[in-house]
Design an enzyme around this catalytic site. Structure first.
Site, short mmCIF file in Angstrom:
data_model
loop_
_atom_site.label_atom_id
_atom_site.label_comp_id
_atom_site.label_asym_id
_atom_site.label_seq_id
_atom_site.Cartn_x
_atom_site.Cartn_y
_atom_site.Cartn_z
N SER A 255 57.27 -53.71 -33.70
CA SER A 255 56.98 -55.00 -34.36
C SER A 255 55.75 -54.90 -34.96
CB SER A 255 57.23 -56.26 -33.20
OG SER A 255 56.38 -57.35 -33.89
N TYR B 121 54.59 -59.93 -25.87
CA TYR B 121 55.81 -59.22 -26.67
C TYR B 121 55.19 -58.13 -27.18
CZ TYR B 121 58.56 -58.79 -30.83
OH TYR B 121 59.39 -58.29 -31.69
N LYS C 178 56.11 -53.92 -26.81
CA LYS C 178 56.33 -52.78 -28.02
C LYS C 178 55.45 -51.67 -27.93
CE LYS C 178 59.51 -55.32 -29.76
NZ LYS C 178 61.18 -54.81 -29.51
#
Lengths: 255, 255
Positions: free
Chosen positions: B109, B136, B140
């Site tokens: 991402s 988040y 990644k």
């Protein structure tokens, strides 16, 4: 005011050296599992880092965390790395943030970049992309990334030291990689003191001694932290230098 | 021979598009939690990614994993990220390795690098150090680091796509960042097909459409994967372009 410095993993090799040497200038809180001597037994705090509440209880009044706890071997299994270096590390950093700790000094590792070394892609600079050589190394990349996020998002100072191989006696091995990444106890003390005090708020820094065959760049460690390594493995008792005693002078390459 | 492609998270937005569009050329295995239509209900494999044995059972005969499963929001809590994006991701990659899967395509991402964007430090290149904007995003970075280790250590192909914002209708928002990172369904299909087939074995690649205000470098995606983005959010129905319809021509900066 004297800084209160929490050393997690104070019962490990690096931790024992720091707990003793920082005590004159800081109020040192020692955390660990199994005390290594009677003095340490009296003061050791034994929080389980997988319990957030236990970790938070360590942070009272703490100015700087020196986080050495965790699974420390490139041979570590995924379960060990997950519990200690991912969950335990996150708990410690989050607890520091919640408690308003000023600075977090993180014991990262050359193993976060170990594949460059394995491929002899030297020198390795701090601005190179992470390239771990083990699950342990991957966990250190995770730690650096989480620390950078906490610094950017919450403002806590975060200093990652990619600490080499600390030993009293580097002559005990003939492994070139260990010699190259040797960090003397004196240089360990110096670089951690600088990490606690330096006028920077974030950075990734290599921490090794002035070994002639070192492959990791120390420029920002010297420039930003003010680190000046004093030692080299080649000058220690029992050192057998390839090419003989004259070798270091004309020996700039890592081999 | 037709490649068997396992799509994890095939019930999400990107997953649904890929499951449908890749079915002509590949034998697609769909994994997910809640089927989104009656057809999917018939074929969906519902392994819990936190169970290694369940994940391993998905890998039989698989050539390529396209790993989309996981917690997909920058708002995700630590517990969600830990379970899905750290433990679940590691289980999926390890199972792929154990089963002899050829290639692992990982949905990374822009949020792995989101702090550069927040600070308007543009453009952002794949060789910049990770700088996540959320837990988040940190997960990644972890995924990319673990994938690089698995590639270096075990030889499994690992292609990380930093996928932007896939939407059928980018005109529904006026958020500049979403426009900048928009990835059309057609471009999504193209870049994933290229990730499955391209003659490279490792890389970190941005995957966004040809938006005039994009801030992420696509050079290696184009050069190494052969990706040629066809779409721009400015040409979609309902798009309101700042400065009017003429703006894109003289609009090189992200704003």
């Amino acid at each position: 005011m004297t800084r209160r410095v929490l050393i997690t993993g104070a019962t490990g090799g690096v931790g024992l050296v720091l707990a003793e040497r920082l005590a004159d200038d800081y109020e040192v809180i020692q955390h660990g599992r199994t005390p290594k001597n009677p003095e340490q037994e009296k003061v050791l705090r034994t929080a389980d880092l997988s319990s957030y509440e236990e970790v938070l209880a360590l942070m009272d009044g703490v100015d700087t965390v020196v986080h050495l706890a965790g699974s420390a071997s490139p041979e570590s299994s995924w379960d060990d790395v997950l519990e200690a270096n991912i969950v335990g590390f996150r708990n410690t950093l989050e607890a520091a943030r919640e408690a308003g700790v000023r600075r977090f000094v993180f014991a990262s590792s050359n193993h976060a970049m170990g594949m460059y070394d394995r491929d002899e892609q030297w020198p390795v600079y701090p601005h190179h992309l992470p390239r771990a050589d083990s699950l342990y190394g991957v966990s250190k990349v995770f730690g650096e990334a989480l620390g950078r996020f906490y610094h950017d998002e919450y403002g806590i100072d975060f200093i990652a030291l990619r600490i080499g191989w600390m030993s009293e006696n580097p002559g005990e091995t003939d492994v070139d990689l260990l010699h190259a990444m040797w960090l003397s106890p004196d240089d360990t003390e110096q670089v951690v003191r600088r990490a606690i005090e330096a006028d920077v708020t974030f950075g990734l820094y290599y921490a090794v001694s002035d070994n002639p065959n070192r492959r990791w760049d120390l420029t920002n460690t010297m420039l930003e932290l003010g680190y000046r390594p004093k030692d080299s493995w080649t000058e220690q008792p029992g050192a057998v230098v390839p090419g003989g005693a004259e070798a270091p002078d004309d020996w700039p390459k890592g081999s």
